[in-house]
Write an enzyme that holds these catalytic residues in place. Structure first.
Site, short mmCIF file in Angstrom:
data_model
loop_
_atom_site.label_atom_id
_atom_site.label_comp_id
_atom_site.label_asym_id
_atom_site.label_seq_id
_atom_site.Cartn_x
_atom_site.Cartn_y
_atom_site.Cartn_z
N GLU A 176 28.43 40.45 24.79
CA GLU A 176 28.87 41.83 24.55
C GLU A 176 29.81 42.23 25.68
OE1 GLU A 176 25.22 41.78 24.61
OE2 GLU A 176 24.88 41.83 22.45
N TYR B 140 38.06 36.21 27.22
CA TYR B 140 37.23 35.63 26.16
C TYR B 140 38.09 35.18 24.97
CZ TYR B 140 33.69 38.06 28.91
OH TYR B 140 32.90 38.51 29.94
C1 LIG Z 1 36.36 39.57 34.03
C2 LIG Z 1 36.63 38.80 35.33
C3 LIG Z 1 35.44 37.87 35.62
C4 LIG Z 1 37.92 37.97 35.14
O1 LIG Z 1 38.14 37.23 36.32
P1 LIG Z 1 39.58 36.97 36.94
O2 LIG Z 1 39.43 35.89 37.93
O3 LIG Z 1 40.20 38.22 37.37
O4 LIG Z 1 40.43 36.45 35.68
P2 LIG Z 1 41.35 35.14 35.67
O5 LIG Z 1 42.34 35.21 36.77
O6 LIG Z 1 40.47 33.95 35.59
O7 LIG Z 1 42.12 35.36 34.30
C5 LIG Z 1 41.69 34.72 33.10
C6 LIG Z 1 42.25 35.48 31.93
O8 LIG Z 1 41.73 36.81 31.91
C7 LIG Z 1 42.73 37.71 31.45
N1 LIG Z 1 43.15 38.60 32.54
C8 LIG Z 1 42.89 38.42 33.86
N2 LIG Z 1 43.40 39.46 34.57
C9 LIG Z 1 43.99 40.27 33.67
C10 LIG Z 1 44.69 41.51 33.78
N3 LIG Z 1 44.88 42.10 34.96
N4 LIG Z 1 45.15 42.09 32.66
C11 LIG Z 1 44.96 41.52 31.44
N5 LIG Z 1 44.30 40.34 31.27
C12 LIG Z 1 43.83 39.73 32.38
C13 LIG Z 1 43.91 36.83 31.03
O9 LIG Z 1 43.68 36.45 29.68
C14 LIG Z 1 43.74 35.66 31.95
O10 LIG Z 1 44.38 34.51 31.49
P3 LIG Z 1 45.85 34.15 32.04
O11 LIG Z 1 45.67 33.92 33.52
O12 LIG Z 1 46.22 32.93 31.30
O13 LIG Z 1 46.71 35.35 31.77
C15 LIG Z 1 36.86 39.76 36.53
O14 LIG Z 1 37.93 40.60 36.24
C16 LIG Z 1 35.64 40.61 36.87
O15 LIG Z 1 34.78 40.20 37.65
N6 LIG Z 1 35.57 41.84 36.31
C17 LIG Z 1 34.47 42.75 36.60
C18 LIG Z 1 33.20 42.35 35.88
C19 LIG Z 1 33.39 42.30 34.37
O16 LIG Z 1 34.04 43.15 33.77
N7 LIG Z 1 32.79 41.27 33.76
C20 LIG Z 1 32.83 41.07 32.33
C21 LIG Z 1 31.66 41.73 31.72
S1 LIG Z 1 31.58 41.40 29.96
#
Ligand SMILES: CC(C)(COP(=O)(O)OP(=O)(O)OC[C@H]1O[C@@H](n2cnc3c(N)ncnc32)[C@H](O)[C@@H]1OP(=O)(O)O)[C@@H](O)C(=O)NCCC(=O)NCCS
Length: 220
Positions: A145, A157
């Protein structure tokens, strides 16, 4: 062979203080430390990982393995000025994630990265590792979710083939926000495997390229 800077490992009890710190930075309604202890000690269906940055030097926990450290980890996540690969298993935790196996479905319960490390493929590394665990424990599909406003997580995702399968109305009690329910297709299907293998290879290249330029990867 050169050691990788970012390492995924199973979460242990000693990780919980850092996990709780990171969770407070990532979520508005974090779990209490006791919830993680219970997950690790009492829930055989739970699988939790941590992501460590091996360039961060941390003091050795004073307690023995498997028990809580008496000191909490340092608050600062600025990488230490040390050679990569020098800190071994005590390197600092910068993210964590987990899932439950429910019959043959892997339910992702949490995934969070310290804000300083976002946007360089490390959330993706944790998701990819969870999917690998789903294969290892013979899950057939993966579900989760996510808040309807959490577009960053949704993009991550979708990149891995998750699709919307419905909405849970007012699922999050802090602001009554709806949750999107997302599912993968069967993870043993040929299209899923092909996508997953391709993404893993691309991610490995991306992280290796970052490691070749440590200064640009060290501060976000
Ligand atoms: C969700 C989370 C784990 C993603 O981690 P991250 O290291 O920032 O993301 P990544 O650098 O691995 O990016 C992977 C993909 O996420 C998406 N993404 C990452 N940052 C993004 C941004 N600023 N805007 C839009 N999409 C984004 C893209 O699809 C990206 O793929 P790409 O690099 O090919 O464009 C991180 O943002 C986080 O900890 N968020 C807070 C907790 C949370 O919301 N968890 C999810 C609960 S369901």
């Amino acid at each position: 062979m050169r050691r990788m800077r970012y390492v995924v490992e199973r979460m242990t009890l000693a990780d919980i203080p850092r996990v709780v710190e990171i969770e407070r930075l990532a979520y508005t309604t974090p779990w209490p430390p006791s919830a993680y202890r219970k997950e690790l000690q009492d829930n055989p269906l739970a699988h939790y990982i941590v992501l460590r940055d091996s360039t961060i030097q941390v003091p050795a926990p004073e307690a023995s393995a498997g028990s809580m450290p008496r000191r909490s980890f340092p608050l600062s996540l600025l990488p230490a000025r040390s050679a990569p690969g020098s800190s071994g298993p005590l390197a600092s935790t910068i993210g964590f994630a987990g899932l439950w196996l429910m019959v043959d479905e892997a339910h992702i319960t949490t995934i969070a990265l310290h804000p300083r490390y976002r946007g360089r493929g490390l959330g993706e590394l944790m998701l990819s590792s969870l999917i690998q665990i789903a294969y290892n424990i013979s899950a057939r599909s993966v579900t989760l979710e996510v808040r309807v406003t959490n577009h960053v997580a949704q993009n991550l995702y979708r990149k891995y083939g998750f699709q919307e399968a419905g909405v849970r109305r007012r699922y999050y009690s802090d602001n009554n926000e709806d949750a999107l329910i997302m599912w993968t297709e069967p993870i043993h299907s040929a299209p899923f495997i092909e996508r997953y293998e391709g993404l893993r290879a691309a991610l490995a290249d991306r992280l290796a390229a970052q490691e070749a330029q440590p200064d640009s990867a060290a501060h976000g």
